[in-house]
Design an enzyme around this catalytic site. Structure first.
Site, PDB file in Angstrom:
ATOM      1  CB  THR E  26      -0.901   0.062   1.250  1.00  0.00           C
ATOM      2  OG1 THR E  26      -0.090  -0.161   2.401  1.00  0.00           O
ATOM      3  CG2 THR E  26      -2.008  -0.979   1.191  1.00  0.00           C
ATOM      4  N   GLY E  27       2.134   1.100   0.293  1.00  0.00           N
ATOM      5  CA  GLY E  27       2.995   2.275   0.398  1.00  0.00           C
ATOM      6  C   GLY E  27       3.333   2.861  -0.953  1.00  0.00           C
ATOM      7  CG  PHE E  28       3.756   7.055  -1.564  1.00  0.00           C
ATOM      8  CD1 PHE E  28       2.420   6.765  -1.805  1.00  0.00           C
ATOM      9  CD2 PHE E  28       4.058   8.288  -1.001  1.00  0.00           C
ATOM     10  CE1 PHE E  28       1.409   7.679  -1.504  1.00  0.00           C
ATOM     11  CE2 PHE E  28       3.060   9.213  -0.704  1.00  0.00           C
ATOM     12  CZ  PHE E  28       1.738   8.906  -0.952  1.00  0.00           C
ATOM     13  CB  THR E  29       8.816   2.670  -2.394  1.00  0.00           C
ATOM     14  OG1 THR E  29       8.622   2.041  -1.125  1.00  0.00           O
ATOM     15  CG2 THR E  29       9.380   4.058  -2.176  1.00  0.00           C
ATOM     16  CB  CYS E 161      15.363   9.178  -2.739  1.00  0.00           C
ATOM     17  SG  CYS E 161      14.652   9.898  -1.278  1.00  0.00           S
ATOM     18  CG  ASN E 325      10.880  10.749  -4.527  1.00  0.00           C
ATOM     19  OD1 ASN E 325      10.417  11.385  -5.475  1.00  0.00           O
ATOM     20  ND2 ASN E 325      10.135  10.386  -3.496  1.00  0.00           N
TER      21      ASN E 325
END
Ligand SMILES: NC(=O)c1ccc[n+]([C@@H]2O[C@H](COP(=O)([O-])OP(=O)(O)OC[C@H]3O[C@@H](n4cnc5c(N)ncnc54)[C@H](OP(=O)(O)O)[C@@H]3O)[C@@H](O)[C@H]2O)c1
Ligand SMILES: NC(=O)c1ccc[n+]([C@@H]2O[C@H](COP(=O)([O-])OP(=O)(O)OC[C@H]3O[C@@H](n4cnc5c(N)ncnc54)[C@H](OP(=O)(O)O)[C@@H]3O)[C@@H](O)[C@H]2O)c1
Ligand SMILES: NC(=O)c1ccc[n+]([C@@H]2O[C@H](COP(=O)([O-])OP(=O)(O)OC[C@H]3O[C@@H](n4cnc5c(N)ncnc54)[C@H](OP(=O)(O)O)[C@@H]3O)[C@@H](O)[C@H]2O)c1
Ligand SMILES: NC(=O)c1ccc[n+]([C@@H]2O[C@H](COP(=O)([O-])OP(=O)(O)OC[C@H]3O[C@@H](n4cnc5c(N)ncnc54)[C@H](OP(=O)(O)O)[C@@H]3O)[C@@H](O)[C@H]2O)c1
Ligand SMILES: [Zn+2]
Ligand SMILES: [Zn+2]
Lengths: 361, 62, 361, 361, 361, 62
Positions: E26-29, E161, E325
Site C-alpha cells: 500500500t505504500g508509495f514505493t 533517494c 525519488n
C-alpha cells in the site's frame, strides 16, 4: 509515395513498420505524438517540423526526448511518409491538406480543421473552411465513437479534448436512451489544465497568473459544443474553467432524465458500453482516496475514466469523465485511431498505465 | 487623484451609467469601463461616444 | 458576564472594545478568527482554546500569529467575554451552547449547528439537533442576505462556505425575479480548496494525494443544499469538486430562466444588488487576465466577486461567484456579522484587500 | 515641486500626507507598491504609469486594486509629487533620473540601477552606468542594514530580493565576528518563486513549464553577489533555483566558522541583532509544522524570518532566511525605507501580518 | 523455494520469468514496485502485502493499477517466490530477514536496513541493528556505483533517494580525482517532493501545510550522510528542503576543488563516467527551457540527470543532480539492481521515458 | 497469480455479476468489489453473500 516497409523486430518476427512525420513538433501535442511514436513498435519517425526551432534537436524542446536522435526540419520540406500527423493551430491544415496528401498516404490532423462534418458549422463556429471538399472524407478519430469507420481511413480528425471528455461521459447514456435530443438541459462543466493552451501561451498562462486558479476561461460559446452536437446529437450547456494542473480535462455532466434511472441501470449501461474498450474504465464510488474519475488517475496515459452518481431523489444523474488532454484528448487518441486505421493492435504504443502518486500531472 | 486636466464624461454603453474617462482619450482608443470593466472603443469625441470593443478571444483563451 | 469596556485608542479617542474568545483556536477557521480579531480595532482577544495544544503558544499552530502573546487554554476553562466565537466541528456547539451563554453575551458559531431554521432539517441532513430551542434565536451571519436581523442578535450562525458562494451568486437573480422556486433546474458546480477540510485532514488530504486534483468530493447530497434551500427558497443540483488551491470556493451556477434576460438586465440586477455592499464586486467580461470572478482575486480578503455570462441564444445564464472560504466563507463573515450585530463599522478588521500576483492562495 | 501637504486623518489628528507616483505600474513590484501606498495612511497616490496600458484602470492589471479609482498614465507625463517610486527593469532609471528629480523631491528606485556604490561594479556585473554621479548620493534601502543613513535621503535604491534574503541571514554572523572576509567558503543556495521574474515572463515562465520545478536558473555568476559583497564585505558562492511558488525567496547559507560556535551564541547573536527590528523574527527549531523560516510564513508581509542550525560537530552553521520577494524583497522594503527617510512610523502601511494556511503564496 | 520458471513470451521466444512479491504494497514505493513489476517482461507478481488493506484490491490504493487483478494479502502469509521486494519503514526488514529468506531466493530491501556496511554506523545514525550478520552479504543497489558486485547477489539494499541523487552527482568528480576526502567543504543542498515522506504522512504533509513550501526539513544530521560517506568516502555538509512537488529529488552540490578545473575537464569526466549508463544523462547549459538537470525532466522515469557549472573564477564547481525519488531513488533502482543480479537486460521494465509538459510530477 | 487456496465466488450486489473473492474472507469483513469498487460487507459465508457497506462519508470528505 513511401511504400509500407516490412521490418524485422527484435524478436525476429516480421512486423509492419510505418514511417511517420509530425508537423508542429515543438508544440505540446506534437511533442506528445513524438513521444508515443518514438517508442511505438510499428512506427518510425522520419521528421518533426518547426519553423522556430528548425535544425535544433527535438530534445531541446522536449527534455523527455533527449535520447531521440532527431532535429526539427522546416515544415516546407516534408519527405514522403506513410502517415503524416499534423499538430498545428486551427486553420493551418485546411490550407495545406493537398500538400500533405502529396507526401503521405494517411493524414492524421489534431486540429479542429476536419472535425465537423458540415462546412456550415465552420461558418458558424469558426471563420469558415478553405477545403470543405475534405470534410466528408475525414473520419472522427475517437474509436469509442467511430471505430467502425476508421479502418482504411486516410484522413483522420482528432477530437477536441473537452469534447472527447464529454462524449465519453455521455455516450453510454445516449446509447441507453436515457439521454436524447428531447431531454431537458444538459450542463457540462469542464475543468482543464494549462497544457490545453499549447506551448505559446500569453500573459494569462504565465505561472504567477495561472497558478492556483479556478478561472472561467470559456464561460459560454465554446467551440467544442459543435463537436458534441455533431457526434452525440445533443445541444449542451458548456462552460470551461482553467484549474491548477498541467495535464487533464475533467467534465462534470449534469443530466436530468425524463424517466427515473437506478444505479444498477447506470452500472449496466456504462459497463456494457465500455467492457470491451481497452482504454476505458468505470469508476464510481467505492473506498479509498480515488472514488470517482479524476485526471490524476489517468495522467500520462491514454485511459479515460467515467463514473456517475445519482441525486437522492434520482432526479439528476451526475456524470464524471476524466482524461489526459495530451493523450486521450489529442495525441494518444490520434495514435489509437491510426492503429485502428492501419490494422495494428489498438494499444500499440499506448501501454503506459500511469503513476501513483503523481502531483499536478 | 490630482490631474492637470479634468476627466471627461461619457455614457457607459452597457449600463447607461455616466462614467469618467481621462481627458486625453482619442478616437479609436480602447479603454475599460470603470463600471463593468468591459473594453470600450472610443467612437467619437465631443461628446465622447463609446461602443463595446470586439472581443479579442485569442488574446486570452487557451 | 463581562461588561463592555471603553478603551482609549492610540489616537486618544474613545472607542468600544469588546472582549472575545475563540473556541477551536488550533483549527483553520479558528486561526483565521484570531488573525482578524487580533488586529481588529474593537476587539481584544482573551482566550483561544485547544485540547490538543493546551498551553502552547498560538504562533506554534499559526506562524502568521507568532507576534501574538497568547497561549491556548482548555475549552473547559472559558472566561467571561463579550463575544464568544466557536469554530469547532459540527455537533460540538449544539451540545455546549448553554455553557457558552453563561460566559458570553454574544455567541458566534461557525459550524452548521445553528444555520438551519428548522429542527427537522437537522433530522434530514444531519443526525438531529440537541438544542433545537436555539434555532429560532439564531441569525444567519451573511449580511448581504440577513443584515436587517443582525443588529442586537446574540446567537449568530456562520454560513457554509459553499452555500455562501452560491447564495451570493444567485440572490440577485432571485431578487430580480429571474429565478424562483418554479424555475427549471439550477445546477451549481463548486470548486474548493483544501483548507475547507480543516486542519485535521486524513489520507485524501495529504499533499501527494491532494495535489493537482480535480476530484468530485461531494458528487450529490452535499449538506449545503439545505442552507441554500432555506435561504434562497431554491432547490439546487449541487456538486462539489476539490481542486488544487488552499483557499477559495468558486461556484458556477447554470440557470435557465423562463423568460429571456439581456446582459443589460443582468448588469442592472447585479449592480443594484451589490452597489452598497462594502465587500461585493461585480466582475464580468472586460480585458486583461482576470475577467470573471476567481478565488485568486479575493484570496485572503473578505470580498466576494460575482459575474455572469449568457449563452449565445440567451437560454442560459452562467453565474460565477468566488470567495475565500476562510474569510468571506467563514471567519470574515462571522466578524462582519459581529460588527453589524454590535453596531461597529462593517469593515472594521476586514480591510485587507488582497495580493497580486498570488499563487495558489 | 509639490509641497508636502498636511492632512487631517480620520481621528482628527494632523498627519503628514505625501503625494507619490509609481513608474512601472503594470509590473509586479509596481502593483505591490500601489497596493501598499493605496492603504498607507501617509501617502496619496497621484499617478501610476504604463506604456502598454495607458488610460486603462489599474484594477485591470491588478485585480486586488479594483476598488482603486486610478488609470495608468504615460511615463512621459509625470506630474510633480513628493516621492517618485520607480519599478522598471534595470537600465531605465539610470537614464531618467535627472527627469525624475525634476518632478519629485525623493526618488525610490527598485531596480539595480543605484544599488552598488561603485561605478566599476556596474562595468563588471552590468553594462556600465549612465549616471554614475548619482551613485554616491543613493542610499541602500534595507533599514536593517542602513537605517542610520536613510533619514533625509533623497535617492533610495531598493535591494535585490535574493541579496536581501542573504544579507538578512548573514549580517548577524558578520556583526558577531563569526563570519568575515577571511572565513572560508560561504555557500548561499537560494530558492525563489515565479514573481521574481516580473510580469513579462517568456517561455520558461509559462505555467506548464514552470509548475513543479526545481530549476537551477542562476547556477553561478548571479548579479546579487555584487550587492552582498558591497554590503557585507563577503564573497559568497551563490546559486539560485526556481521552485513552485509565486511569492517568496528563501536563502540557505552554509557557513564554516573558523572558531566553533554554540547554539547559545547563535541565539544571542540573532536575537540581539533583530530584537528591535519591527519586521524581523528569529525562528529556529521548536515544535509544530513551521520550525524554521519559510516563505509561506511571511507571504504577503514585510516580515523576514531567519533561523539557524548547527552540524553535529559544530563545524557548520546553516542559516535559513525567508522573505516575500514582492514585499520585504522589493516594494515593502522600498516603502519601509521611505518611511524612515521621511520620518514616518516605520511600519506605516506595512502592518499586514500574513495568512495561515496559505498555499503557494 | 519456488523454482525459476521458464515462460514463453508473446513472440514465441523463451525467456526467464521470475515470481516476485512486494511487502508493503500500500505504500508509495511498494506501489511503484508493483507498477514496474506488473509490466516487466520477466516478472510475475504473486503477492502484495498490507496489514491495513488486507484482501482489498491493489487498485483501491493505487488508481493506476486498477487493471491489475490482485488483492493485498497479510504480510504474515508470504508464499514462496524467486524475489521478495520489501518496502517497509526502517526497522521492519532487519527483524524479518530470516523469514524472508525462507520464502525467497533473493531479497531486495528498499529501506535503510541493509544499506550501511558497518553495524557501528547503525548505532551512530539509527537505533542499532538487529541482524548485523547480514550486512556484509548485502549489496548496495545502485548499479552506477556497484554494478560489478550485483550479479548473483541475494540481498540487495536500495539506496536512499537523497543519497542516490548526491552520489550520482559527485561520483564522476571523485573518480576524476577532483574531489576526495581531503578536499575542503562539500555542501549538498537537497530539494525533495512530498512522496518522499511515504503514504502515512502527518500534519506537516497535509496539502494546506505542505503546498508551496520551501521548508528546511532536515537542516543538519540527515541519515543519508552516512551512505554518502560509506560509498563515496566523503563527509558532506547536507541539508534537505521540502518543496512543492510530489516526485523528485534534486541535489545541488557545491564543491571547491584544490586544483582548478575547466569546463572541458568536467564535460570529459561526466561524459566518460556515464557514457555507457543506460539511465544517466549529462545536461549542462545549452538552450531552451531545460538547461540543467531538473526533476521534471526525469519524472516517472528511472533516469538520472547530472550537470555542472563553474564559478567565474573557476573556484567552485556546482553540480546539479536530479532523479525521481520513486523510481531511480527507490523502486526503479531496486528493479534495475534485480535485473543486474538476475542477468536480465538492465532496462527491462524501466523503459518509460517521461512526459512533457508535466506539472508537479 | 498463484494462491494456496482457490478464490470463492459470490454475486456482486449492485451489478449481479459473479465476482471472485479471496478464500479467507470472513463474516463482517469489508471488501471492495472488483467490478464496481464499491465497499461490500460479507453478510454470510457458504455461499458468500455481500451487501453494500454503509458509506463512511467522514472518512473521506472535506
Ligand atoms: N493542447 C491540447 O490539449 C490539445 C488537445 C486537442 C487538440 N489540440 C489541437 O492540436 C493542435 C496543436 O495544439 P498544441 O497545444 O500542441 O499547440 P502548440 O503547443 O501551440 O503547438 C503548435 C505547433 O504548430 C507549429 N505551427 C504553428 N503555426 C504553424 C504553421 N503555420 N505551419 C506549420 N507549423 C506551425 C508550432 O511550431 P513552430 O512555430 O516552431 O513552427 C508548434 O509546433 C491545435 O489545433 C489544438 O487545437 C490541442
Ligand atoms: N474550513 C472552512 O472553510 C469552513 C468554512 C465554513 C465553516 N466551517 C466550519 O467551521 C468549523 C471549524 O472548521 P475548521 O475547518 O476550522 O476545522 P478544524 O481546522 O478541524 O478545527 C476544529 C477546531 O475545533 C477544535 N475541536 C474539535 N473538537 C472539539 C471539541 N469537542 N471541543 C472543543 N474543541 C474542539 C479543534 O482543536 P483541538 O482538537 O486542539 O481542541 C480545532 O481547533 C466547522 O464546523 C466547519 O464546518 C469551516
Ligand atoms: N520581481 C521581484 O521580485 C523584484 C524584486 C526586487 C527588485 N525587483 C526589480 O524591480 C524592477 C521591476 O521588477 P518587476 O518584477 O516589477 O518587473 P515587471 O513586472 O516586468 O514590470 C516592469 C514595469 O516597468 C514598465 N516599464 C518597462 N520598461 C519601461 C520603460 N522603458 N519606461 C517606463 N516603464 C517601463 C512596465 O510597464 P509598461 O511596459 O506597461 O510600461 C512594467 O510596469 C526591476 O528592476 C527588478 O529587478 C524586482
Ligand atoms: N518514499 C521514498 O521516496 C523512498 C525512497 C527511498 C527509500 N524509501 C524507503 O522505502 C521504504 C518504504 O517507504 P515508503 O515511502 O513507500 O513508505 P510508506 O508509503 O509509508 O509505506 C510503507 C509500507 O509498509 C507497510 N508496513 C508498515 N509497517 C509494516 C510492518 N511492520 N510490517 C509489514 N508492513 C508494514 C505499510 O502498509 P500497511 O500498514 O498497510 O501494512 C506500507 O505499505 C522506507 O524504508 C523508506 O525509507 C522510500
Ligand atoms: Zn502550481
Ligand atoms: Zn500544489
Amino acid at each position: 509515395m513511401s511504400g509500407t516497409t516490412t521490418a524485422v523486430d527484435t524478436d525476429g518476427d516480421r512486423a509492419e513498420t510505418y514511417t511517420a512525420s509530425v508537423v508542429g513538433g515543438t508544440g505540446f501535442t506534437g511533442g506528445e505524438l513524438l513521444r508515443i511514436l518514438a517508442s511505438h513498435p510499428n512506427f518510425e519517425v522520419v521528421q518533426a517540423t518547426s519553423r522556430s526551432a528548425d535544425n535544433m534537436t527535438v530534445g531541446r524542446s522536449h527534455p523527455n526526448l533527449r535520447g531521440l536522435d532527431l532535429r526539427f526540419s522546416d515544415p516546407d520540406d516534408l519527405e514522403s511518409v506513410d502517415v503524416l500527423f499534423s499538430a498545428t493551430p486551427h486553420g493551418v491544415s485546411m490550407g495545406r491538406v493537398d500538400e500533405y496528401f502529396e507526401v503521405a498516404d494517411t493524414v492524421v490532423d489534431l486540429s479542429a480543421d476536419f472535425r465537423l462534418p458540415e462546412a456550415e458549422a465552420y461558418d458558424e463556429w469558426y471563420d469558415g473552411h478553405e477545403s470543405p471538399e475534405y470534410l466528408e472524407r475525414a473520419e472522427y478519430a475517437l474509436p469509442e465513437l467511430n471505430r467502425e469507420n476508421l479502418p482504411g481511413a486516410d484522413l483522420i480528425a482528432g477530437g477536441g479534448c473537452n469534447a472527447t471528455a464529454t462524449i465519453l461521459g455521455l455516450k453510454p447514456l445516449v446509447d441507453a436512451g436515457v439521454l436524447g435530443p428531447e431531454t431537458g438541459e444538459v450542463v457540462v462543466d469542464v475543468k482543464v489544465g494549462s497544457s490545453e493552451g499549447g506551448a505559446s501561451g500569453g500573459a494569462a498562462s504565465s505561472h504567477p497568473e495561472r497558478s492556483g486558479v479556478v478561472r472561467p476561461y470559456a464561460p459560454t460559446g465554446h467551440r467544442h459544443e459543435a463537436e458534441i452536437e455533431a457526434y452525440l446529437g445533443l445541444s449542451v450547456s458548456f462552460t470551461v474553467h482553467a484549474v491548477d494542473m498541467v495535464r487533464g480535462a475533467s467534465a462534470t455532466c449534469h443530466v436530468f432524465p425524463d424517466e427515473p434511472v437506478s444505479k444498477a441501470d447506470l452500472w449496466k449501461g456504462y459497463r456494457g458500453a465500455y467492457a470491451d474498450e481497452p482504454f476505458m474504465r468505470v469508476v464510481s464510488g467505492g473506498g479509498g482516496v480515488y472514488r470517482y474519475p479524476e485526471p490524476k488517475s489517468v495522467a500520462g496515459t491514454n485511459h479515460g475514466e467515467v463514473g456517475f452518481e445519482l441525486d437522492p431523489g434520482n432526479r439528476r444523474v451526475v456524470v464524471f469523465s476524466a482524461i489526459d488532454n495530451m493523450t486521450k484528448g489529442s495525441a494518444g487518441q490520434a495514435v489509437h485511431a491510426a492503429n485502428v486505421a492501419l490494422g495494428l493492435p489498438e494499444t500499440a504504443g499506448l501501454e503506459f498505465g500511469g503513476l501513483h502518486p503523481v502531483g499536478s500531472p | 487623484m490630482t490631474t492637470d486636466t479634468e476627466p471627461v464624461l461619457a455614457e457607459d454603453p452597457i449600463t447607461g451609467e455616466e462614467i469618467e474617462l481621462p481627458a486625453d482619450v482619442e478616437v479609436g482608443e480602447i479603454i475599460d469601463s470603470p463600471v463593468t470593466g468591459t473594453e470600450l472603443e472610443v467612437i467619437s469625441l465631443d461628446p465622447v461616444t463609446l461602443e463595446e470593443a470586439p472581443e479579442l478571444e485569442e488574446d486570452w483563451g487557451e
